[in-house]
Write a protein that holds these residues in place. Structure first.
Motif, PDB file in Angstrom:
ATOM      1  N   GLU A  95       0.833  -0.904   0.075  1.00 21.36           N
ATOM      2  CA  GLU A  95      -0.184   0.139   0.006  1.00 21.36           C
ATOM      3  C   GLU A  95       0.800   1.083   0.011  1.00 21.36           C
ATOM      4  O   GLU A  95       0.520   2.244  -0.424  1.00 21.36           O
ATOM      5  CB  GLU A  95      -1.058   0.092   1.245  1.00 21.36           C
ATOM      6  CG  GLU A  95      -1.978  -1.110   1.147  1.00 21.36           C
ATOM      7  CD  GLU A  95      -3.086  -1.066   0.061  1.00 21.36           C
ATOM      8  OE1 GLU A  95      -3.068   0.294  -0.350  1.00 21.36           O
ATOM      9  OE2 GLU A  95      -3.052  -1.977  -0.696  1.00 21.36           O
ATOM     10  N   LEU A  96       2.124   1.215   0.772  1.00 22.66           N
ATOM     11  CA  LEU A  96       2.828   2.316   0.658  1.00 22.66           C
ATOM     12  C   LEU A  96       3.852   2.557  -0.578  1.00 22.66           C
ATOM     13  O   LEU A  96       4.426   3.868  -0.622  1.00 22.66           O
ATOM     14  CB  LEU A  96       3.682   2.355   2.001  1.00 22.66           C
ATOM     15  CG  LEU A  96       3.009   2.286   3.277  1.00 22.66           C
ATOM     16  CD1 LEU A  96       3.836   2.342   4.454  1.00 22.66           C
ATOM     17  CD2 LEU A  96       2.055   3.597   3.302  1.00 22.66           C
ATOM     18  N   VAL A  97       3.892   1.637  -1.509  1.00 23.32           N
ATOM     19  CA  VAL A  97       4.230   1.711  -2.851  1.00 23.32           C
ATOM     20  C   VAL A  97       3.486   2.832  -3.349  1.00 23.32           C
ATOM     21  O   VAL A  97       4.005   3.758  -4.292  1.00 23.32           O
ATOM     22  CB  VAL A  97       4.223   0.576  -3.748  1.00 23.32           C
ATOM     23  CG1 VAL A  97       4.856   0.848  -4.988  1.00 23.32           C
ATOM     24  CG2 VAL A  97       5.209  -0.462  -2.974  1.00 23.32           C
ATOM     25  N   LEU A  98       2.166   3.141  -3.080  1.00 24.92           N
ATOM     26  CA  LEU A  98       1.140   4.015  -3.636  1.00 24.92           C
ATOM     27  C   LEU A  98       1.444   5.285  -3.054  1.00 24.92           C
ATOM     28  O   LEU A  98       0.630   6.204  -2.992  1.00 24.92           O
ATOM     29  CB  LEU A  98      -0.215   3.450  -3.571  1.00 24.92           C
ATOM     30  CG  LEU A  98      -0.699   2.339  -4.279  1.00 24.92           C
ATOM     31  CD1 LEU A  98      -1.841   1.645  -3.951  1.00 24.92           C
ATOM     32  CD2 LEU A  98      -0.585   2.596  -5.835  1.00 24.92           C
ATOM     33  N   GLY A  99       2.428   5.483  -2.438  1.00 24.80           N
ATOM     34  CA  GLY A  99       2.865   6.983  -1.626  1.00 24.80           C
ATOM     35  C   GLY A  99       2.281   7.165  -0.347  1.00 24.80           C
ATOM     36  O   GLY A  99       1.918   6.255   0.060  1.00 24.80           O
ATOM     37  N   PRO A 100       2.599   7.946   0.391  1.00 32.16           N
ATOM     38  CA  PRO A 100       2.114   8.218   1.672  1.00 32.16           C
ATOM     39  C   PRO A 100       0.721   8.108   1.825  1.00 32.16           C
ATOM     40  O   PRO A 100      -0.138   8.438   1.195  1.00 32.16           O
ATOM     41  CB  PRO A 100       2.516   9.818   1.981  1.00 32.16           C
ATOM     42  CG  PRO A 100       3.517  10.068   0.815  1.00 32.16           C
ATOM     43  CD  PRO A 100       3.127   9.385  -0.348  1.00 32.16           C
ATOM     44  N   ARG A 101       0.305   7.272   3.048  1.00 32.69           N
ATOM     45  CA  ARG A 101      -1.069   7.073   3.241  1.00 32.69           C
ATOM     46  C   ARG A 101      -1.577   7.342   4.630  1.00 32.69           C
ATOM     47  O   ARG A 101      -0.581   7.202   5.490  1.00 32.69           O
ATOM     48  CB  ARG A 101      -1.202   5.448   2.968  1.00 32.69           C
ATOM     49  CG  ARG A 101      -0.927   5.035   1.613  1.00 32.69           C
ATOM     50  CD  ARG A 101      -1.801   5.557   0.599  1.00 32.69           C
ATOM     51  NE  ARG A 101      -3.351   5.072   0.623  1.00 32.69           N
ATOM     52  CZ  ARG A 101      -3.338   3.809   0.088  1.00 32.69           C
ATOM     53  NH1 ARG A 101      -2.425   3.108  -0.690  1.00 32.69           N
ATOM     54  NH2 ARG A 101      -4.477   3.381  -0.153  1.00 32.69           N
ATOM     55  N   ARG A 102      -2.691   7.815   4.964  1.00 45.08           N
ATOM     56  CA  ARG A 102      -3.173   8.103   6.199  1.00 45.08           C
ATOM     57  C   ARG A 102      -3.557   6.748   6.875  1.00 45.08           C
ATOM     58  O   ARG A 102      -3.643   5.842   6.229  1.00 45.08           O
ATOM     59  CB  ARG A 102      -4.404   8.921   5.939  1.00 45.08           C
ATOM     60  CG  ARG A 102      -4.311  10.406   5.790  1.00 45.08           C
ATOM     61  CD  ARG A 102      -5.685  11.023   5.777  1.00 45.08           C
ATOM     62  NE  ARG A 102      -6.512  10.561   4.643  1.00 45.08           N
ATOM     63  CZ  ARG A 102      -7.529   9.695   5.104  1.00 45.08           C
ATOM     64  NH1 ARG A 102      -8.002   9.709   6.427  1.00 45.08           N
ATOM     65  NH2 ARG A 102      -8.405   9.242   4.106  1.00 45.08           N
ATOM     66  N   GLY A 127       0.477  17.099   2.315  1.00 44.91           N
ATOM     67  CA  GLY A 127       0.564  18.610   1.848  1.00 44.91           C
ATOM     68  C   GLY A 127      -0.941  19.019   2.201  1.00 44.91           C
ATOM     69  O   GLY A 127      -1.860  18.491   2.552  1.00 44.91           O
ATOM     70  N   GLY A 128      -0.981  20.388   2.284  1.00 49.54           N
ATOM     71  CA  GLY A 128      -2.216  20.994   2.408  1.00 49.54           C
ATOM     72  C   GLY A 128      -2.229  21.836   3.776  1.00 49.54           C
ATOM     73  O   GLY A 128      -1.228  21.745   4.629  1.00 49.54           O
ATOM     74  N   PRO A 129      -3.211  22.735   4.210  1.00 51.07           N
ATOM     75  CA  PRO A 129      -3.155  23.426   5.217  1.00 51.07           C
ATOM     76  C   PRO A 129      -3.457  22.635   6.645  1.00 51.07           C
ATOM     77  O   PRO A 129      -2.869  23.057   7.563  1.00 51.07           O
ATOM     78  CB  PRO A 129      -4.375  24.307   5.241  1.00 51.07           C
ATOM     79  CG  PRO A 129      -5.332  23.529   4.148  1.00 51.07           C
ATOM     80  CD  PRO A 129      -4.158  22.689   3.230  1.00 51.07           C
ATOM     81  N   ASP A 130      -3.983  21.407   6.366  1.00 53.23           N
ATOM     82  CA  ASP A 130      -4.199  20.677   7.570  1.00 53.23           C
ATOM     83  C   ASP A 130      -3.076  19.775   8.280  1.00 53.23           C
ATOM     84  O   ASP A 130      -3.108  19.403   9.341  1.00 53.23           O
ATOM     85  CB  ASP A 130      -5.315  19.932   7.533  1.00 53.23           C
ATOM     86  CG  ASP A 130      -6.781  20.373   7.269  1.00 53.23           C
ATOM     87  OD1 ASP A 130      -6.803  21.661   7.750  1.00 53.23           O
ATOM     88  OD2 ASP A 130      -7.477  20.066   6.521  1.00 53.23           O
ATOM     89  N   HIS A 131      -2.053  19.496   7.515  1.00 56.63           N
ATOM     90  CA  HIS A 131      -0.759  18.876   7.688  1.00 56.63           C
ATOM     91  C   HIS A 131      -1.165  17.511   8.431  1.00 56.63           C
ATOM     92  O   HIS A 131      -0.872  17.132   9.653  1.00 56.63           O
ATOM     93  CB  HIS A 131      -0.064  19.761   8.695  1.00 56.63           C
ATOM     94  CG  HIS A 131       0.557  20.997   8.333  1.00 56.63           C
ATOM     95  ND1 HIS A 131       1.469  20.841   7.091  1.00 56.63           N
ATOM     96  CD2 HIS A 131       0.318  22.250   8.484  1.00 56.63           C
ATOM     97  CE1 HIS A 131       1.663  22.259   6.915  1.00 56.63           C
ATOM     98  NE2 HIS A 131       0.998  22.859   7.267  1.00 56.63           N
ATOM     99  N   ILE A 132      -1.945  16.672   7.604  1.00 58.56           N
ATOM    100  CA  ILE A 132      -2.381  15.502   7.947  1.00 58.56           C
ATOM    101  C   ILE A 132      -1.278  14.391   8.185  1.00 58.56           C
ATOM    102  O   ILE A 132      -0.654  14.067   7.246  1.00 58.56           O
ATOM    103  CB  ILE A 132      -3.707  14.969   7.284  1.00 58.56           C
ATOM    104  CG1 ILE A 132      -4.812  15.894   7.180  1.00 58.56           C
ATOM    105  CG2 ILE A 132      -3.987  13.448   7.489  1.00 58.56           C
ATOM    106  CD1 ILE A 132      -5.822  15.543   6.372  1.00 58.56           C
ATOM    107  N   GLY A 133      -1.299  13.843   9.389  1.00 60.30           N
ATOM    108  CA  GLY A 133      -0.393  12.838   9.699  1.00 60.30           C
ATOM    109  C   GLY A 133      -0.664  11.558   8.807  1.00 60.30           C
ATOM    110  O   GLY A 133      -1.629  11.182   8.407  1.00 60.30           O
ATOM    111  N   ALA A 142      -5.063  13.849  -9.227  1.00 61.10           N
ATOM    112  CA  ALA A 142      -3.532  14.505  -9.712  1.00 61.10           C
ATOM    113  C   ALA A 142      -3.358  15.647  -9.180  1.00 61.10           C
ATOM    114  O   ALA A 142      -4.269  16.426  -8.891  1.00 61.10           O
ATOM    115  CB  ALA A 142      -3.363  14.426 -11.123  1.00 61.10           C
ATOM    116  N   PRO A 143      -2.169  16.149  -8.780  1.00 63.68           N
ATOM    117  CA  PRO A 143      -2.176  17.298  -7.689  1.00 63.68           C
ATOM    118  C   PRO A 143      -2.115  18.579  -8.763  1.00 63.68           C
ATOM    119  O   PRO A 143      -2.615  19.802  -8.192  1.00 63.68           O
ATOM    120  CB  PRO A 143      -0.422  17.085  -7.375  1.00 63.68           C
ATOM    121  CG  PRO A 143      -0.059  16.360  -7.935  1.00 63.68           C
ATOM    122  CD  PRO A 143      -0.990  15.234  -8.506  1.00 63.68           C
TER     123      PRO A 143
END
Length: 226
Positions: A29-36, A71-77, A160-161
């Motif tokens: 799953e983490l191959v797909l990038g950062p995940r909550r 990324g984003g204003p909330d800085h979600i872990g 996409a960003p």
């Protein structure tokens, strides 16, 4: 508590860290990038909240995963692959190649396009890192994006960003046959089974670079040949 083989063998010590159930699927799953944390929990049905927390804590201790913020204003872990986790990419690729040689799974098994994209990203040829067309994939109810920057290939879940150069929209069955090379982009477009926003030639190159391993060309068990 994680069990140990209590052996000095390097394979045994690696399995002390990686050999528990669910561990390698967390890395998938983490191959797909950062995940909550919640996204990981949803992507791994059956793991349970306590077990996922324990596995992540164990992997973080060994620098296989690390905490980050989205990324984003909330800085979600979130969690992402750590340095030792990135070093396992060739191992995950080998598992994809080996697993592709197994018999077809039951039709009752859970199937997700994201997992296919992990396989396609891991087994892509070296030149795929130069595929710099930001590509948005809309496959059934799943959305992913892919981009090569010359050094690595990023595949992540979601929108996409920035505005993509290429947008591919189809159902899961169409994506599967395209990824296996059983249908051309031109034929899928003509049949109305694939919508391409962007250059059709770029879409064709996408499926040339990113494809699912051929079961008949993957390592399978059997008698050795001499």
């Amino acid at each position: 508590m994680t069990r140990s083989y209590e052996q000095t063998c390097f394979i045994a010590r690696a399995l002390d860290v990686l050999g528990e159930r669910w561990t390698l699927l967390i890395l998938r799953e983490l191959v797909l990038g950062p995940r909550r944390y919640g996204a990981l929990l949803n992507a791994l049905p059956g793991i349970g909240n306590g077990l996922l927390a324990a596995r992540l804590k164990h992997l973080e201790k060994h620098h296989v995963v690390r905490r980050t913020t989205l990324g984003g204003p909330d800085h979600i872990g979130a969690y992402e692959l750590g340095e030792r986790g990135e070093a396992l990419i060739p191992v995950l690729k080998a598992l994809v190649d080996w697993g592709a040689g197994l018999e077809e799974p039951s039709s009752e098994y859970t199937s997700r396009t994201a997992w296919r994209m992990v396989a396609m990203r891991l087994t892509a040829p070296e030149e795929a890192v130069d595929f710099d067309a930001l590509t948005q994939l809309v496959v059934g109810d799943e959305m992913l994006w892919l981009h090569g920057d010359g050094n690595r290939i990023r595949v992540e879940v979601g929108v996409a960003p920035i505005t993509p150069d290429l947008r591919l929209t189809c159902d899961k069955e169409t994506f599967n046959v395209l990824a296996r090379g059983r249908m051309t982009v031109e034929r899928a477009m003509a049949a109305g089974e694939l919508t391409v926003e962007g250059e059709p030639d770029t879409a064709r190159v996408f499926f040339e670079l990113f494809s699912l391993p051929d079961r008949h060309q993957s390592p399978v068990s059997g008698p050795s040949q001499k």
